[in-house]
Write a protein that holds these residues in place. Structure first.
Motif, PDB file in Angstrom:
ATOM      1  N   VAL A  38       1.521 -79.581 -10.216  1.00 29.91           N
ATOM      2  CA  VAL A  38       1.171 -78.631 -11.273  1.00 29.91           C
ATOM      3  C   VAL A  38       1.333 -77.239 -10.680  1.00 29.91           C
ATOM      4  CG1 VAL A  38      -0.689 -77.736 -12.733  1.00 29.91           C
ATOM      5  CG2 VAL A  38      -0.415 -80.206 -12.416  1.00 29.91           C
ATOM      6  N   THR A  39       2.191 -76.421 -11.269  1.00 30.28           N
ATOM      7  CA  THR A  39       2.556 -75.148 -10.654  1.00 30.28           C
ATOM      8  C   THR A  39       2.251 -73.967 -11.579  1.00 30.28           C
ATOM      9  OG1 THR A  39       4.851 -75.048 -11.454  1.00 30.28           O
ATOM     10  CG2 THR A  39       4.416 -76.418  -9.519  1.00 30.28           C
ATOM     11  N   GLY A  40       2.611 -72.766 -11.128  1.00 31.71           N
ATOM     12  CA  GLY A  40       2.337 -71.568 -11.922  1.00 31.71           C
ATOM     13  C   GLY A  40       3.014 -70.349 -11.330  1.00 31.71           C
ATOM     14  N   HIS A  41       2.407 -69.184 -11.544  1.00 37.73           N
ATOM     15  CA  HIS A  41       2.799 -67.895 -10.957  1.00 37.73           C
ATOM     16  C   HIS A  41       3.961 -67.206 -11.656  1.00 37.73           C
ATOM     17  CE1 HIS A  41       2.846 -64.711  -8.095  1.00 37.73           C
ATOM     18  NE2 HIS A  41       4.039 -65.022  -7.617  1.00 37.73           N
ATOM     19  N   THR A  42       5.016 -67.942 -12.027  1.00 35.89           N
ATOM     20  CA  THR A  42       6.168 -67.290 -12.653  1.00 35.89           C
ATOM     21  C   THR A  42       6.007 -67.142 -14.156  1.00 35.89           C
ATOM     22  OG1 THR A  42       7.311 -69.423 -12.824  1.00 35.89           O
ATOM     23  CG2 THR A  42       7.794 -68.067 -10.894  1.00 35.89           C
ATOM     24  N   HIS A  43       4.949 -67.691 -14.721  1.00 32.12           N
ATOM     25  CA  HIS A  43       4.664 -67.617 -16.158  1.00 32.12           C
ATOM     26  C   HIS A  43       5.757 -68.287 -16.994  1.00 32.12           C
ATOM     27  CE1 HIS A  43       1.623 -64.022 -15.926  1.00 32.12           C
ATOM     28  NE2 HIS A  43       1.486 -64.876 -14.921  1.00 32.12           N
ATOM     29  N   ALA A  44       6.478 -69.204 -16.386  1.00 34.78           N
ATOM     30  CA  ALA A  44       7.524 -69.935 -17.088  1.00 34.78           C
ATOM     31  C   ALA A  44       6.984 -71.279 -17.572  1.00 34.78           C
ATOM     32  CB  ALA A  44       8.726 -70.149 -16.176  1.00 34.78           C
ATOM     33  N   ALA A  45       7.710 -71.889 -18.503  1.00 34.17           N
ATOM     34  CA  ALA A  45       7.318 -73.195 -19.040  1.00 34.17           C
ATOM     35  C   ALA A  45       8.368 -74.232 -18.663  1.00 34.17           C
ATOM     36  CB  ALA A  45       7.180 -73.124 -20.558  1.00 34.17           C
ATOM     37  N   TYR A  46       7.910 -75.317 -18.032  1.00 30.68           N
ATOM     38  CA  TYR A  46       8.828 -76.399 -17.728  1.00 30.68           C
ATOM     39  C   TYR A  46       8.059 -77.677 -17.457  1.00 30.68           C
ATOM     40  CZ  TYR A  46       7.750 -74.375 -13.082  1.00 30.68           C
ATOM     41  OH  TYR A  46       7.126 -73.826 -11.987  1.00 30.68           O
ATOM     42  N   SER A  55       1.836 -69.130 -19.587  1.00 33.34           N
ATOM     43  CA  SER A  55       0.730 -68.263 -19.185  1.00 33.34           C
ATOM     44  C   SER A  55      -0.139 -67.926 -20.376  1.00 33.34           C
ATOM     45  CB  SER A  55       1.269 -66.964 -18.570  1.00 33.34           C
ATOM     46  OG  SER A  55       2.056 -66.261 -19.528  1.00 33.34           O
ATOM     47  N   PHE A  56      -1.283 -67.323 -20.096  1.00 31.02           N
ATOM     48  CA  PHE A  56      -2.178 -66.756 -21.114  1.00 31.02           C
ATOM     49  C   PHE A  56      -2.747 -67.785 -22.092  1.00 31.02           C
ATOM     50  CE2 PHE A  56       0.794 -62.851 -20.719  1.00 31.02           C
ATOM     51  CZ  PHE A  56       0.257 -62.547 -19.489  1.00 31.02           C
ATOM     52  N   GLY A  57      -2.731 -69.078 -21.699  1.00 32.94           N
ATOM     53  CA  GLY A  57      -3.284 -70.114 -22.568  1.00 32.94           C
ATOM     54  C   GLY A  57      -2.436 -70.415 -23.779  1.00 32.94           C
ATOM     55  N   ARG A  58      -1.125 -70.127 -23.708  1.00 35.93           N
ATOM     56  CA  ARG A  58      -0.242 -70.386 -24.850  1.00 35.93           C
ATOM     57  C   ARG A  58       0.223 -71.830 -24.910  1.00 35.93           C
ATOM     58  NH1 ARG A  58       4.381 -66.293 -23.775  1.00 35.93           N
ATOM     59  NH2 ARG A  58       3.775 -66.767 -21.619  1.00 35.93           N
ATOM     60  N   LEU A  59       0.205 -72.509 -23.775  1.00 40.31           N
ATOM     61  CA  LEU A  59       0.623 -73.910 -23.692  1.00 40.31           C
ATOM     62  C   LEU A  59      -0.373 -74.688 -22.854  1.00 40.31           C
ATOM     63  CD1 LEU A  59       4.415 -73.553 -22.672  1.00 40.31           C
ATOM     64  CD2 LEU A  59       3.548 -73.925 -24.989  1.00 40.31           C
ATOM     65  N   TYR A  60      -0.354 -76.003 -23.030  1.00 38.95           N
ATOM     66  CA  TYR A  60      -0.990 -76.891 -22.060  1.00 38.95           C
ATOM     67  C   TYR A  60      -0.040 -78.056 -21.834  1.00 38.95           C
ATOM     68  CZ  TYR A  60      -2.235 -80.237 -25.766  1.00 38.95           C
ATOM     69  OH  TYR A  60      -2.185 -81.153 -26.793  1.00 38.95           O
TER      70      TYR A  60
END
Length: 605
Positions: free
Chosen positions: A314-322, A341-346
């Protein structure tokens, strides 16, 4: 505190390349391979009762998200939308985000899943809107507790206020200077923050727990949490003072062995580092074959080297979705996810646990991102939480500080919002020292744009203090420094060379600085030296220029080492104060500020 650029991963020691779909990415079909005939994925019998034992395979639901950044209310503008790929190849945008809706979506997703765990990939706090940031992110921790978050890794923004404040968010207690905001003592996080690769320099030990194990009816899944090794490069020196950040891969591999010795063979890594998929659509299949497909960035190299003992990332930081698969060192596909990011997706991932081996049956892992739409009912407890904190913030946040004639977006290589901030810092710099020549703003420090439409009752075009806080929440100071013209030229070249060569960080310039950025060239040559002008005159390498930046850049942050070499330092007020004073002095209801035209950098492609 500083901010990282949302669109690009930060620098690393490693070399990255786009992961060709045909070479190293495995299609979803490979993950759908049949399980052993003895049982199906998801088979589960409750232990006890009539002598029945649990089945061999047990589906575990892993819900995850990342980079919330204290966005309790629905983010505005493009920060509150996601792009969805349609069946016919077109795209549409969907309004998304807000913890009132995130709570509803997560609670609905958990229904019917007795084995469900919720994890996050860091940056839950920091760079937060006023409703959270004004209160040192206590509101966000309260919201995450209500969301039943089980575990998260730290991110770089968890260090914006230093390790002592991070420890307070974990353990509770009133803020050391601001005190208690309500009649109740802040309780801290119900969930563990994991910081396996963040060590105390003196003791050499992790400052927080390195791992955590989720257990239910004999099912055991370990979680290891790390942040990017380069956190000191994207956080102010004060925020990481006394800390050492270790390599992500080495750390995860180390603790995977520790967990295995404890009998935990199923492991998920929570990594605050990420990649960039070939599409910005959240539902893009980055395992598809074809030219330009796949995912690139730091996470590719990390994923390819983390031990096969780890079953999902489970990753993050780049605010990308994949939701991709990248082969592990043994050549087996492994799920790698990020929920924008910002709680737009889960992200909803199914991990099929094999009770006989204690490991995850990788062939049965399924994962997909889901939109946190605003068409569902709001969670009443979150509405109550937001109302409570907004009431406390209102006297400060609702105050008008300026006027704009249209939206001022935070998009593009040179953004209108970035230009506006640079203009504000040049104006403020001249108030401090009339000899100030220009201003430069780091793009990652611009957290949002300004919208023309009223958010509350303030009226269209009105900029409130809360909106300004959302744009610049870090409390960096405005610093004036003197540089030679040769140094100024070098600063601009550092945008596209050195540690920024692979992922350029284009500084936002004040209106009187112009130059050409030639993207057909490579490295430092992309900045055309002869084109650099201040007030229409070519920069003289031997002359002295007074430059306004924020304290993060003045300390050499984001790879701008030359900015850390300035002389004759003069430190002013915080950057939000500079923006506020500029808007107040230069705009009114009848004469609002027009968004900058973003024509200061000429881009050749």
């Amino acid at each position: 505190m500083p901010a990282t650029t949302q669109q690009h991963p930060t620098r690393r020691r490693r070399t990255y390349r786009i992961l060709a779909a045909g070479a190293a990415l495995t299609t979803a079909g490979a993950l759908a391979a049949a399980l052993p005939a003895t049982a199906s994925a998801g088979e589960s019998h409750k232990p006890g009762g009539h002598g029945h034992l649990p089945g061999r395979y047990q589906d575990v639901q892993l819900l995850s998200f990342n980079d919330l950044h204290g966005n309790l209310e629905p983010p505005s503008g493009s920060s509150g939308r996601v792009t969805e790929l349609q069946a016919d190849g077109t795209t549409k945008t969907i309004d998304a985000g807000g913890v009132e809706y995130l709570a509803t979506h997560l609670r609905e997703a958990r229904k019917g899943n007795a084995y469900s765990v919720t994890a996050a990939g860091g940056d839950m706090v920091g760079a937060s809107p006023l409703i959270s940031g004004l209160f040192h992110d206590e509101p966000t921790i309260e919201a995450l507790n209500k969301l039943d978050l089980d575990v998260t890794s730290v991110g770089n923004h968890e260090f914006d206020e230093g390790p002592k404040e991070l420890a307070r968010l974990q353990n509770g207690g009133c803020h050391p200077t601001a005190g208690c905001y309500t009649d109740k003592k802040f309780a801290g996080a119900d969930f563990p923050y994991l910081a396996a690769n963040v060590l105390n320099e003196k003791t050499g030990k992790p400052i927080l727990k390195p791992y955590w194990v989720w257990k239910k009816n004999g099912v055991k899944i370990g979680f290891i949490g790390v942040t990017l090794e380069d956190t000191p490069g994207v956080v102010s020196a004060e925020g990481v003072k006394g800390l050492k950040f270790k390599d992500e891969v080495e750390t995860i591999n180390k603790y995977a062995k520790v967990l295995e010795r404890q009998g935990v063979k199923s492991v998920v890594a929570l990594i605050h580092e990420g990649g960039l998929p070939a599409s910005t659509s959240y539902n893009y299949n980055c395992d598809s074959s074809g030219a330009g497909d796949g995912i690139s960035g730091p996470i590719v190299d990390i994923a390819k080297n983390i031990t096969p003992k780890v079953d999902a990332l489970v990753t993050g930081h780049t605010h990308a979705a994949y939701a991709c698969t990248i082969n592990d060192p043994s050549g087996r596909p492994r799920t790698v996810t990020s929920a924008a990011s910002f709680g737009r997706l889960y992200t909803d991932t199914t991990l099929t646990y094999d009770r006989w081996t204690g490991d995850i049956a990788r062939t049965a892992v399924k994962s997909a991102n889901h939109v946190v739409t605003r068409t569902v009912a709001k969670a009443p407890d979150m509405t109550e939480l937001i109302s409570k904190w907004n009431t406390l913030a209102a006297p400060i946040g609702n105050r008008a500080i300026g006027y704009v004639s249209a939206d001022v977006p935070n998009t593009g290589t040179e953004s209108p919002m970035g230009d506006l901030i640079a203009d504000a810092q040049l104006w403020y710099g001249k108030e401090l020292d009339a000899e100030t020549d220009l201003a430069l703003m780091n793009p990652g420090g611009v957290r949002a744009g300004l919208t023309y439409a009223a958010k509350g009752s303030e009226g269209d075009g009105v900029v409130t203090y809360a909106e300004g806080f959302t744009v610049q929440p870090f409390s960096n100071t405005v610093n004036l420094q003197s540089f030679t013209g040769a140094q100024l030229i070098q600063v601009l070249k550092e945008q596209v060379s050195g540690s920024n060569a692979a992922s350029p960080k284009i500084l936002q310039p004040s209106a009187n600085l112009t130059y050409t950025l030639d993207l057909t060239k490579t490295g430092a040559d992309r900045v055309v030296t002869d084109s650099i002008k201040v007030n229409g005159t070519a920069v003289d390498p031997a002359a002295t220029y007074r430059v306004a930046t924020n304290s993060f850049l003045a300390g050499g942050g984001d790879g701008f080492t030359t900015l850390g070499q300035g002389t004759n330092d003069l430190v002013g007020a915080d950057d939000l104060t500079a923006l506020e004073q500029y808007l107040t002095a230069n705009s009114s209801a009848t004469a609002p500020i027009t968004p900058p035209a973003t024509n200061r950098i000429t881009v050749v492609q």
